[in-house]
Design an enzyme around this catalytic site. Structure first.
Site, mmCIF file in Angstrom:
data_model
loop_
_atom_site.group_PDB
_atom_site.id
_atom_site.type_symbol
_atom_site.label_atom_id
_atom_site.label_comp_id
_atom_site.label_asym_id
_atom_site.label_seq_id
_atom_site.Cartn_x
_atom_site.Cartn_y
_atom_site.Cartn_z
ATOM 1 N NE ARG A 106 -4.065 -1.967 1.929
ATOM 2 C CZ ARG A 106 -4.031 -3.076 2.644
ATOM 3 N NH1 ARG A 106 -3.107 -3.247 3.550
ATOM 4 N NH2 ARG A 106 -4.936 -4.008 2.451
ATOM 5 C CE LYS A 139 -1.351 13.442 -14.856
ATOM 6 N NZ LYS A 139 -1.713 13.945 -16.190
ATOM 7 C CD GLU A 168 6.092 16.321 -23.341
ATOM 8 O OE1 GLU A 168 5.523 17.336 -22.905
ATOM 9 O OE2 GLU A 168 5.472 15.318 -23.744
ATOM 10 C CE LYS A 222 4.568 17.195 -14.721
ATOM 11 N NZ LYS A 222 4.753 15.923 -15.371
ATOM 12 C CD GLU A 257 -4.620 16.272 -16.279
ATOM 13 O OE1 GLU A 257 -3.650 15.561 -15.972
ATOM 14 O OE2 GLU A 257 -5.145 16.288 -17.403
ATOM 15 N NE ARG A 276 -0.250 16.756 -13.536
ATOM 16 C CZ ARG A 276 0.408 15.894 -12.794
ATOM 17 N NH1 ARG A 276 0.156 15.801 -11.515
ATOM 18 N NH2 ARG A 276 1.336 15.115 -13.306
ATOM 19 C CG ASN A 326 -2.666 16.942 -20.850
ATOM 20 O OD1 ASN A 326 -1.662 16.269 -20.648
ATOM 21 N ND2 ASN A 326 -3.742 16.859 -20.093
ATOM 22 C CG HIS A 334 0.203 15.859 -24.426
ATOM 23 N ND1 HIS A 334 0.974 17.004 -24.459
ATOM 24 C CD2 HIS A 334 0.974 14.921 -23.835
ATOM 25 C CE1 HIS A 334 2.147 16.762 -23.902
ATOM 26 N NE2 HIS A 334 2.184 15.494 -23.516
ATOM 27 C CG HIS A 382 -1.872 11.179 -26.280
ATOM 28 N ND1 HIS A 382 -2.474 11.500 -25.089
ATOM 29 C CD2 HIS A 382 -0.568 11.003 -26.005
ATOM 30 C CE1 HIS A 382 -1.568 11.523 -24.127
ATOM 31 N NE2 HIS A 382 -0.399 11.232 -24.662
ATOM 32 C CG HIS A 409 5.124 11.301 -25.514
ATOM 33 N ND1 HIS A 409 3.770 11.134 -25.521
ATOM 34 C CD2 HIS A 409 5.378 12.296 -24.621
ATOM 35 C CE1 HIS A 409 3.222 11.978 -24.656
ATOM 36 N NE2 HIS A 409 4.178 12.691 -24.102
HETATM 37 N N1 LIG Z 1 4.445 10.302 -15.376
HETATM 38 C C1 LIG Z 1 4.332 11.365 -16.138
HETATM 39 O O1 LIG Z 1 3.931 12.445 -15.705
HETATM 40 C C2 LIG Z 1 4.723 11.261 -17.570
HETATM 41 C C3 LIG Z 1 4.864 12.419 -18.350
HETATM 42 C C4 LIG Z 1 5.284 12.278 -19.662
HETATM 43 C C5 LIG Z 1 5.540 11.029 -20.189
HETATM 44 N N2 LIG Z 1 5.370 9.924 -19.407
HETATM 45 C C6 LIG Z 1 5.649 8.593 -19.937
HETATM 46 O O2 LIG Z 1 7.046 8.493 -20.161
HETATM 47 C C7 LIG Z 1 7.279 7.562 -21.210
HETATM 48 C C8 LIG Z 1 8.252 8.165 -22.173
HETATM 49 O O3 LIG Z 1 9.430 8.497 -21.470
HETATM 50 P P1 LIG Z 1 10.858 8.352 -22.143
HETATM 51 O O4 LIG Z 1 10.855 9.050 -23.447
HETATM 52 O O5 LIG Z 1 11.864 8.720 -21.127
HETATM 53 O O6 LIG Z 1 10.861 6.802 -22.498
HETATM 54 P P2 LIG Z 1 11.799 5.563 -22.123
HETATM 55 O O7 LIG Z 1 11.878 5.400 -20.665
HETATM 56 O O8 LIG Z 1 11.298 4.437 -22.918
HETATM 57 O O9 LIG Z 1 13.216 6.001 -22.667
HETATM 58 C C9 LIG Z 1 13.428 6.152 -24.032
HETATM 59 C C10 LIG Z 1 14.543 5.221 -24.534
HETATM 60 O O10 LIG Z 1 15.809 5.729 -24.090
HETATM 61 C C11 LIG Z 1 16.527 4.709 -23.406
HETATM 62 N N3 LIG Z 1 17.341 5.413 -22.431
HETATM 63 C C12 LIG Z 1 16.942 5.939 -21.264
HETATM 64 N N4 LIG Z 1 17.946 6.644 -20.703
HETATM 65 C C13 LIG Z 1 19.011 6.517 -21.522
HETATM 66 C C14 LIG Z 1 20.323 7.043 -21.497
HETATM 67 N N5 LIG Z 1 20.727 7.881 -20.541
HETATM 68 N N6 LIG Z 1 21.166 6.716 -22.510
HETATM 69 C C15 LIG Z 1 20.731 5.924 -23.523
HETATM 70 N N7 LIG Z 1 19.497 5.416 -23.618
HETATM 71 C C16 LIG Z 1 18.641 5.716 -22.625
HETATM 72 C C17 LIG Z 1 15.461 3.800 -22.870
HETATM 73 O O11 LIG Z 1 15.957 2.525 -22.619
HETATM 74 C C18 LIG Z 1 14.464 3.801 -24.005
HETATM 75 O O12 LIG Z 1 14.887 2.930 -25.005
HETATM 76 C C19 LIG Z 1 5.935 7.248 -21.829
HETATM 77 O O13 LIG Z 1 5.532 5.988 -21.407
HETATM 78 C C20 LIG Z 1 5.022 8.328 -21.265
HETATM 79 O O14 LIG Z 1 3.697 7.880 -21.121
HETATM 80 C C21 LIG Z 1 4.990 10.023 -18.127
#
Ligand SMILES: NC(=O)c1ccc[n+]([C@@H]2O[C@H](COP(=O)([O-])OP(=O)(O)OC[C@H]3O[C@@H](n4cnc5c(N)ncnc54)[C@H](O)[C@@H]3O)[C@@H](O)[C@H]2O)c1
Length: 379
Positions: free
Chosen positions: A123, A145, A187, A234, A244, A249, A253, A256, A260, A273
Site C-alpha cells: 500500500r 503520475k 516537452e 511543472k 488535474e 494541470r 497537455n 497532447h 496522442h 511521444h
Molecule cells: N508520469 C508522467 O507524468 C509522464 C509524463 C510524460 C511522459 N510519461 C511517460 O514516459 C514515457 C516516455 O518516457 P521516455 O521518453 O523517457 O521513455 P523511455 O523510458 O522508454 O526512454 C526512451 C529510450 O531511451 C533509453 N534510455 C533511457 N535513458 C538513456 C540514457 N541515458 N542513454 C541511452 N538510452 C537511454 C530507454 O531505454 C528507451 O529505449 C511514456 O511511457 C510516457 O507515457 C509520463
C-alpha cells in the site's frame, strides 16, 4: 540558477535535484535513512531497463548491501501489468518491507512502472527516481503520475504517487539517442510556450547553440537552465492542481490531444511521444488561429521554433495520412473518458493564447467535426 526544489504534491513531499553527475547509492540511501545503522539493514530494489543498466550499475557500484537490480526490457511495450508484477515479485524476493526503497533508474517508462509498483507495494513504499532521459527530466519524473498501458491505450491504469526524491543527472543525457533527445526537447518547448517569453527565448538560444554541438559548456549551462525552468514550472502547476481537477494541470497537455491521436494512429512506438507532441502543438496553434485565440505572430513563433528544432509540423503527417484514423484515435483517447462513454463532444484541446494557453472543449467549437477535420488534413 536553481538546482534544488522542494515541492508538495497533494501532501506528498518531493525533493528534486538537478546535477551534472550521477548520485551515488550511498547518497540516496542516506537521504532516505539518515539514522546511523539503519541503512545497512534495509533491502533496496533498483529497477532499470536494458539501456540504462550500465548507468544503474555505475550508481549502485559494488555495494554489498542488500541491493537487488531488476533489469526490464527497454521500450513502451514494457509498460504493462506483467512488468509491474515482475517488479512486485522482485521486491518480495529482495525482502522489501513497507519502508523498503524502490529506485527507478531510467526514462519515463522505468519511472512510471517503478512508481506504480512502489505505490501499491504494501500500500505504498518509498520511492526515488533517477531520471536518465530529457523527457523524464522535464516531465515524466515530476508530479506523481504513474501508470501502464492497457488494451492499446496509453496510461490507462495508474496511480498518483510522487517520488520523495528525484535526481536529474545531466551526465545521463550524453548517451541518449537522437530520437530521445528530440522527444524530450518537444516537452521542453511545450513548457516554455506555457511559461513565459523569457523561457521561450532561452529555448531559441538552446536551439541556436545546438548547431555547434551539445558538448560546449555554454550549451550545457543553457540546457541546465532550461531544465531548471521546466522543473520550476511543472512543479508549480502540479502543486496548484495535483490531480488535474482544476484548470492548471490540463495545460501541460498542450499538443497532447492531437499528439496522442497521431501516436496511436501510427501504432504505439512508431512516432516518439515528443515528436507527436510537437506535431500536436503545431495543430493546436492552427486551431487557436482559426478560433482567434492564438495571435498570428505567436503561432508563427511557436511553429518556427518547432521547425528549427527539426520537427515535422506539416499536415497531413507523412506517416499518417488518413484523417479518419486520427479522428478515431482521438475519440478513443482515454483522456476523453468522463464516465459517459466516448464522443467528440468530450474532446478537449489546449490552445496557445497570447500569454500561455487555455482549454477549449470541442463542444464549444461551432461545427467542431468539420473544423477538426480541416486542422488534421491541412485542407
Ligand atoms: N508520469 C508522467 O507524468 C509522464 C509524463 C510524460 C511522459 N510519461 C511517460 O514516459 C514515457 C516516455 O518516457 P521516455 O521518453 O523517457 O521513455 P523511455 O523510458 O522508454 O526512454 C526512451 C529510450 O531511451 C533509453 N534510455 C533511457 N535513458 C538513456 C540514457 N541515458 N542513454 C541511452 N538510452 C537511454 C530507454 O531505454 C528507451 O529505449 C511514456 O511511457 C510516457 O507515457 C509520463
Amino acid at each position: 540558477l536553481k538546482t534544488e526544489f522542494d515541492f508538495t504534491f497533494a501532501d506528498y513531499p518531493s525533493h528534486v535535484l538537478i546535477r551534472d553527475e550521477f548520485p551515488s547509492v550511498n547518497e540516496i540511501i542516506h537521504a532516505f535513512y539518515p539514522a546511523a545503522g539503519l541503512a545497512e539493514e534495509l533491502p533496496i530494489l533498483a529497477v532499470c531497463d536494458t539501456n540504462t543498466e550500465s548507468l544503474a550499475r555505475k550508481i549502485l557500484g559494488d555495494d554489498n548491501r542488500k541491493i537487488r537490480l531488476l533489469v526490464l526490457e527497454s521500450g513502451e511495450k514494457s509498460k504493462s501489468w506483467e512488468s509491474v508484477e515482475t517488479i512486485l515479485r522482485a521486491a518480495v524476493e529482495a525482502g522489501l518491507g513497507r519502508d523498503g526503497l524502490f529506485i527507478g533508474i531510467g526514462g519515463g517508462v522505468t519511472g512510471d512502472l517503478t512508481g506504480f509498483a512502489a505505490s501499491i507495494y504494501m500500500r505504498g513504499s518509498r520511492l526515488c527516481l533517477v531520471s536518465t532521459t530529457l523527457l523524464g527530466m522535464v516531465d515524466a519524473s515530476l508530479g506523481g503520475k504513474t501508470g501502464i498501458d492497457l488494451s492499446g491505450l496509453k496510461n490507462l491504469a495508474g496511480t498518483f504517487y510522487p517520488a520523495e526524491l528525484v535526481y536529474l543527472p545531466l551526465a545521463a543525457l550524453y548517451t541518449l539517442p537522437e530520437r530521445e533527445w528530440k522527444s524530450g526537447m518537444a516537452e521542453l518547448i511545450k513548457t516554455a510556450v506555457l511559461d513565459s517569453g523569457e523561457f521561450l527565448d532561452l529555448v531559441k538560444k538552446l536551439t541556436f547553440l545546438e548547431e555547434e554541438g551539445r558538448n560546449s559548456s555554454v550549451y550545457r549551462e543553457c540546457l541546465k537552465e532550461c531544465i531548471s525552468r521546466s522543473v520550476a514550472y511543472k512543479g508549480r502547476v502540479v502543486e496548484a492542481d495535483p490531480k488535474e481537477t482544476g484548470t492548471m494541470r490540463p495545460l501541460l497537455n498542450l499538443g497532447h490531444t492531437f499528439g496522442h491521436a497521431l501516436e496511436e494512429a501510427a501504432g504505439l512506438g512508431v512516432i516518439s511521444h515528443g515528436e507527436a507532441v510537437a506535431w500536436g502543438m503545431a495543430r493546436a496553434c492552427k486551431l487557436g488561429l482559426t478560433l482567434g485565440i492564438t495571435p498570428p505572430e505567436r503561432a508563427s513563433e511557436i511553429i518556427e521554433i518547432l521547425v528549427n528544432s527539426g520537427y515535422e509540423t506539416r499536415t497531413p503527417h507523412p506517416l499518417v495520412k488518413s484523417v479518419d484514423s486520427l479522428m478515431n484515435a482521438m475519440m478513443a483517447d482515454k483522456k476523453q473518458r468522463s464516465g459517459h462513454g466516448f464522443g467528440v463532444a468530450k474532446l478537449r484541446f489546449i490552445v496557445p493564447d497570447a500569454e500561455s494557453a487555455r482549454v477549449v472543449s470541442a463542444s464549444d467549437i461551432l461545427s467542431g467535426d468539420t473544423l477538426l477535420y480541416k486542422i488534421l488534413s491541412g485542407e
